[in-house]
Design an enzyme around this catalytic site. Structure first.
Site, short mmCIF file in Angstrom:
data_model
loop_
_atom_site.label_atom_id
_atom_site.label_comp_id
_atom_site.label_asym_id
_atom_site.label_seq_id
_atom_site.Cartn_x
_atom_site.Cartn_y
_atom_site.Cartn_z
CB SER A 37 -0.90 0.02 1.23
OG SER A 37 -1.47 -1.24 1.46
CE1 TYR A 94 -1.90 -5.44 3.84
CE2 TYR A 94 -0.73 -5.07 1.80
CZ TYR A 94 -1.25 -4.59 2.97
OH TYR A 94 -1.12 -3.24 3.29
CE LYS A 100 1.24 -5.30 4.85
NZ LYS A 100 1.00 -4.45 6.01
N GLY A 125 4.29 1.23 7.06
CA GLY A 125 4.71 2.33 6.21
C GLY A 125 5.37 3.47 6.96
O1 NGF Z 1 -1.43 1.84 4.68
C1 NGF Z 1 -2.09 1.30 5.53
C2 NGF Z 1 -3.57 1.27 5.35
N1 NGF Z 1 -1.57 0.74 6.62
C3 NGF Z 1 -0.16 0.71 6.82
C4 NGF Z 1 0.34 -0.69 6.67
O2 NGF Z 1 -0.37 -1.61 7.45
C5 NGF Z 1 0.23 -1.08 5.22
C6 NGF Z 1 0.26 1.25 8.15
O3 NGF Z 1 1.65 1.32 8.15
C7 NGF Z 1 1.48 -1.59 4.73
O4 NGF Z 1 2.28 -2.06 5.46
C8 NGF Z 1 1.71 -1.48 3.30
O5 NGF Z 1 2.20 -0.44 2.89
O6 NGF Z 1 1.43 -2.43 2.56
C9 NGF Z 1 -0.32 2.64 8.38
O7 NGF Z 1 0.15 3.52 7.40
C10 NGF Z 1 0.09 3.17 9.75
O8 NGF Z 1 -0.26 2.24 10.73
C11 NGF Z 1 -0.56 4.51 10.06
O9 NGF Z 1 -1.92 4.33 10.36
O10 NGF Z 1 -4.27 0.87 6.45
#
Ligand code: NGF
Length: 293
Positions: free
Chosen positions: A46, A135, A163, A207
């Site tokens: 994401s 995922y 995940k 992220g």
């Molecule tokens: O981007 C999201 C949407 N969640 C991310 C992460 O779980 C997604 C999280 O880091 C991820 O790892 C990816 O990029 O595939 C959030 O940005 C963070 O917890 C802030 O809320 O839910």
């Protein structure tokens, strides 16, 4: 296995000023994160904008990460797309390029049921020898992994974990138990990294790690050493930053902060919301918070 433990950054993709993939910047970001001591990189998820790129672009990003990391950290390739064919093609490429594992969101848009999602995922699993990480992110895909589908999928030893990007540590723990011995859970919400670890997550994939890798690496170290009060303090510091971040278009804000940390990855792709002038003071304040944490 130990390969999939700890802090795994859902890394940004990098573009040049024209919006094309910049492999130079991707390599620079890979180096930056490795130098901070992270355990792994999750590419094309994401945060990585994989679903906003062509297959060819996704391959370029993955290859650049693998070239720079040279096996020094674990690299997980996210190969989720809307079509089974394209995901399988990305999976085969990822294996050839040298990725350590595959991962994929469920296919979305047509509102698939369990049977179709399971078929899609298993076609990806069967296409390579690589381990596969489901995922589970129902907030974006609309599909929620069910216990019955999980039961089917873990019949393949290549399905090594999930995940999980939901706010429920109960769900995380239940999936962990369902998966049986050795089955791995990867915490998705960065604001509950510690909670996820305590309830059974073997690692986190997130992220926001990219803008403050030092804090997550320290948090993981304190947790492993059993210093829970210290770990909790670090999570509080992180959450204060994430709370601000969530006031902004998150992915664009992450890129602005990565740039301030020294790696220009360009803008996020449309239709993701961009930053505007009004966001600049908060971005600057956030940068100071991170650097003084
Ligand atoms: O981007 C999201 C949407 N969640 C991310 C992460 O779980 C997604 C999280 O880091 C991820 O790892 C990816 O990029 O595939 C959030 O940005 C963070 O917890 C802030 O809320 O839910």
């Amino acid at each position: 296995t130990d390969k999939f433990k700890g802090v795994i950054v859902a890394m940004n993709s990098c573009y040049d000023s024209e919006g094309n993939i910049s492999t130079t910047a991707v390599k620079k970001l890979t180096r930056f994160l490795m130098d901070k001591g992270v355990d792994g990189l999750y590419v094309g998820g994401s945060t990585g904008e994989g679903l906003l790129q062509s297959s060819d672009e996704r391959k370029q990003v993955l290859e650049a990460v693998l070239e720079e990391s040279q096996k020094a950290v674990t690299v997980i390739a996210h190969v989720g797309t809307l079509t089974t064919k394209e995901s399988v093609d990305l999976a085969i490429h990822a294996e050839k390029a040298g990725a350590d594992a595959l991962s994929a969101v469920s296919p979305f848009y047509y509102g698939y049921r369990e049977e179709s999602v399971g078929k899609h995922w298993m076609r990806i699993v069967d296409s390579t020898e690589l381990p596969f990480i489901i995922y589970h992110i129902p907030s974006t895909t609309g599909f929620s992994l069910t216990p019955s589908l999980l039961k089917e999928m873990i019949k393949s030893p290549k399905v090594i974990g999930i995940k999980i990007t939901t706010a429920s540590t109960f769900e995380l723990q239940q999936f962990k138990v369902m998966g049986g011995p050795g089955f791995m859970l990867f915490n998705g919400p960065d604001e509950q990294f510690l909670a996820g670890r305590i309830m059974g997550a073997d690692a986190g994939i997130g992220g926001t790690y990219g803008i403050m890798p030092e804090l997550f690496v320290s948090l993981e170290r304190e947790y492993r050493a059993g210093r829970i009060a210290e770990a909790q303090q670090l999570q509080y510091t992180i959450n204060d930053i994430i709370a601000d971040l969530l006031q902004l278009p998150v992915y664009a804000a992450l890129k602005a902060l990565v740039k301030m940390r020294g790696v220009d990855c360009g803008d996020v792709r449309e239709p993701l919301p961009q930053l505007s002038e009004i966001h600049i003071p908060l971005i600057n304040a956030l940068y100071h918070k991170i650097m003084n944490a």
